[in-house]
Design an enzyme around this catalytic site. Structure first.
Site, PDB file in Angstrom:
ATOM      1  N   ASP A   1       0.827  -1.208   0.000  1.00 28.91           N
ATOM      2  CA  ASP A   1       0.000   0.000   0.000  1.00 28.91           C
ATOM      3  C   ASP A   1       0.865   1.263   0.000  1.00 28.91           C
ATOM      4  OD1 ASP A   1      -2.048   1.830   0.354  1.00 28.91           O
ATOM      5  OD2 ASP A   1      -3.065   0.656   1.879  1.00 28.91           O
TER       6      ASP A   1
ATOM      7  N   CYS B   1      -6.571   4.014  -3.082  1.00 33.50           N
ATOM      8  CA  CYS B   1      -6.685   2.600  -2.716  1.00 33.50           C
ATOM      9  C   CYS B   1      -7.860   1.853  -3.339  1.00 33.50           C
ATOM     10  CB  CYS B   1      -6.773   2.474  -1.195  1.00 33.50           C
ATOM     11  SG  CYS B   1      -5.289   2.993  -0.319  1.00 33.50           S
TER      12      CYS B   1
ATOM     13  N   HIS C   1     -10.667  -2.945   1.825  1.00 40.49           N
ATOM     14  CA  HIS C   1     -11.005  -1.560   1.446  1.00 40.49           C
ATOM     15  C   HIS C   1     -11.911  -1.477   0.220  1.00 40.49           C
ATOM     16  CE1 HIS C   1      -9.440   2.871   1.424  1.00 40.49           C
ATOM     17  NE2 HIS C   1     -10.651   2.741   1.932  1.00 40.49           N
TER      18      HIS C   1
ATOM     19  N   ASP D   1      -0.567  -0.672  -4.772  1.00 39.27           N
ATOM     20  CA  ASP D   1      -1.870  -0.186  -5.236  1.00 39.27           C
ATOM     21  C   ASP D   1      -1.812   1.186  -5.873  1.00 39.27           C
ATOM     22  OD1 ASP D   1      -1.423   1.221  -2.859  1.00 39.27           O
ATOM     23  OD2 ASP D   1      -3.484   1.037  -2.157  1.00 39.27           O
TER      24      ASP D   1
END
Length: 495
Positions: free
Chosen positions: A37, A77, A136, A264
């Site tokens: 991330d 994200c 998410h 991401d």
């Protein structure tokens, strides 16, 4: 466009290729997809980092395929993750906004359960599937990973700034995730699952929350890098990858396991995206261009650096082919399989195929070959997360990424015909994939608990909830809304 170094890789793959679907292997290969991330293009030592050491990830790059022109489908994200899992632009699969359980306009949204994820492709082939880390893609039960092809879940499923809970399957084992234990917890679970499933094919989606903030390094890694806590965290993350590799070797399945590593979106600071401009949240290269490594010991036998453009939507067809899962024919996809690169051949996508840089609903740039055009945009069109990072653009701005990778020198005035060509592509794509406040003809529905309620990218937009949604949490949320009501915003409701 530069010619790819991968074209010299004749005979890389030792696996037989099926004439119908893809790779035919016995036994079926395991697949581990590691998605970190907010890691930038230059965050790993194999991509040029000087202040951190990532020997285990470097090993995968040195012994596998390291891509230098790989793009996430979004610079934040949720939409980026949706594209990786579905093989479609976020605008096509309906999840183009950032999901936040604390945001009134978004808490009831998620990845539509009708979308087919890569995990569901693996389930069709009798794989056991697990997810470790950040989901998410919707916090409500309807949008759970369990309804998108995953048998098992472990980790912190949301941005920990929104919700810090840590789950083992459905049980909350930490109300507040112990940040300094996160990597060790994830690594221990991954190693355990490898040992448990060594005699059956498995797919592991390891979506590590780091180096997204908030973060803390484990005690053994504090002060080990030259880049503060963030660098320590990345070095610990690399240690975890090394433990996974050891577990695969110990269980004698390393050569039957494909590992893919990526991020991401880009980083919060541009220093980790060099030589490109921009960061997370924006449509400059630094927001989209991320590391991408394919490692398959014993199958990829001649490593290479790959400069062929690739993107997140390519993962779905690539993995589907490798496991022999037919691509569903009832929907459109935006990627192509990358497996020809494994054998030194060309992928089917033309070098003239456009790549579209959407930022939420707003189409902000289009690239063909080395040419990238930033499109005019108003302040209103900017998503709320980028309004402090971006500015309105009055006229098109053209850049040549081969000569000017940092996008510093606008050459629109010198190449008006190129500008016109790219503008025409953008206008045609808006009709299909949408634009701010306008749905496209090829957009699939966003997952929502309340189909009557408008789908909004920005909560700052005026809107009026519909009475049919007045039940349970929705009733309370909407009743207490401080958002101005304006019936005209109903035009954005999903049909």
């Amino acid at each position: 466009m530069k010619s790819s170094t991968c074209l010299m890789l004749a005979g890389i793959i030792t696996t037989l290729v099926s004439p119908m679907v893809g790779f035919s292997t016995e036994p079926q290969p395991n697949v581990i997809f590691v998605l970190v991330d907010d890691m930038g293009f230059s965050d790993l030592s194999c991509y040029g980092a000087k202040k951190v050491k990532t020997p285990n990830i470097d090993r995968m790059a040195a012994e596998g395929l390291q891509f230098t022109d790989f793009h996430a489908a979004a610079s934040i994200c949720s939409p980026s993750r949706a594209a990786f899992l579905t093989g479609a632009y976020p605008q096509r699969c309906g999840l183009y906004m950032g999901i936040n359980r604390n945001r009134e306009a978004h808490w009831f949204l998620g990845l539509n359960p009708d979308e087919i994820t890569i995990a569901e492709q693996f389930k069709k082939q009798d794989y056991v599937t697990s997810m470790i880390g950040k989901w998410h893609l919707g916090s409500e039960e309807r949008f759970s990973y369990y309804h998108q092809g995953f048998d098992h879940y472990y980790g912190a499923p949301e941005n920990m700034g929104h919700n810090a809970a840590f789950l083992d399957e459905r049980e909350t084992i930490y109300k507040f995730t112990p940040l300094n234990k996160l990597t060790s917890l994830y690594t221990e679970r991954a190693v355990k699952q490898i040992g448990k499933w060594k005699d059956q094919p498995f797919f592991m989606y390891f979506a590590h929350n780091y180096p997204h903030t908030p973060y803390k390094a484990g005690p053994a890694f504090k002060g080990t890098s030259q880049d503060g806590v963030r660098g320590d965290v990345i070095q610990e993350l690399d240690w975890g990858i090394g433990e996974i590799l050891k577990a695969l070797e110990t269980n004698e399945i390393l050569e039957n396991t494909l590992i893919i590593f990526s991020s991401d979106n880009g980083p919060l600071s541009n220093q980790y995206a060099q030589p490109y401009s921009g960061t997370k949240y924006v449509s400059l290269e630094g927001g989209h261009r991320v590391p991408f490594i394919v490692y398959w010991k014993g199958t990829i036998t001649e490593p290479a650096v790959i400069d062929v453009p690739a993107n997140a939507m390519d993962l779905f067809p690539t993995l589907s082919e490798i496991i022999g899962a037919p691509i569903p024919n009832d929907r459109d996809y935006d990627g192509v399989t990358l497996t020809p690169l494994f054998t030194g051949n060309k992928i089917t996508r033309s070098e003239q195929k456009p790549f579209y840089y959407y930022n939420c609903e707003n189409l902000q740039a289009v690239r063909v070959g080395d040419w990238k055009l930033h499109l005019p945009r108003t302040k209103e069109q900017l998503p709320f997360w980028s309004q402090k990072k971006q500015k309105a653009i009055q006229t098109p701005e053209l850049f040549n990424l081969e000569k000017d990778p940092a996008e510093k020198h606008d050459v629109a005035a010198q190449y008006p015909e190129r500008v016109s060509e790219l503008m025409a592509l953008a206008n045609a794509t808006r009709l299909k994939l949408g634009e701010f406040g306008e749905r496209g003809s090829e957009q699939r529905p966003t997952g929502t608990l309340f189909p009557e309620v408008p789908i909004l990218s920005n909560q700052t937009q005026d809107w009026e909830p519909l009475p049919n949604a007045e039940k349970g949490r929705a009733k309370s949320e909407f009743k207490n809304s401080k958002v101005k009501k304006n019936p005209k915003r109903q035009k954005n409701a999903q049909s």
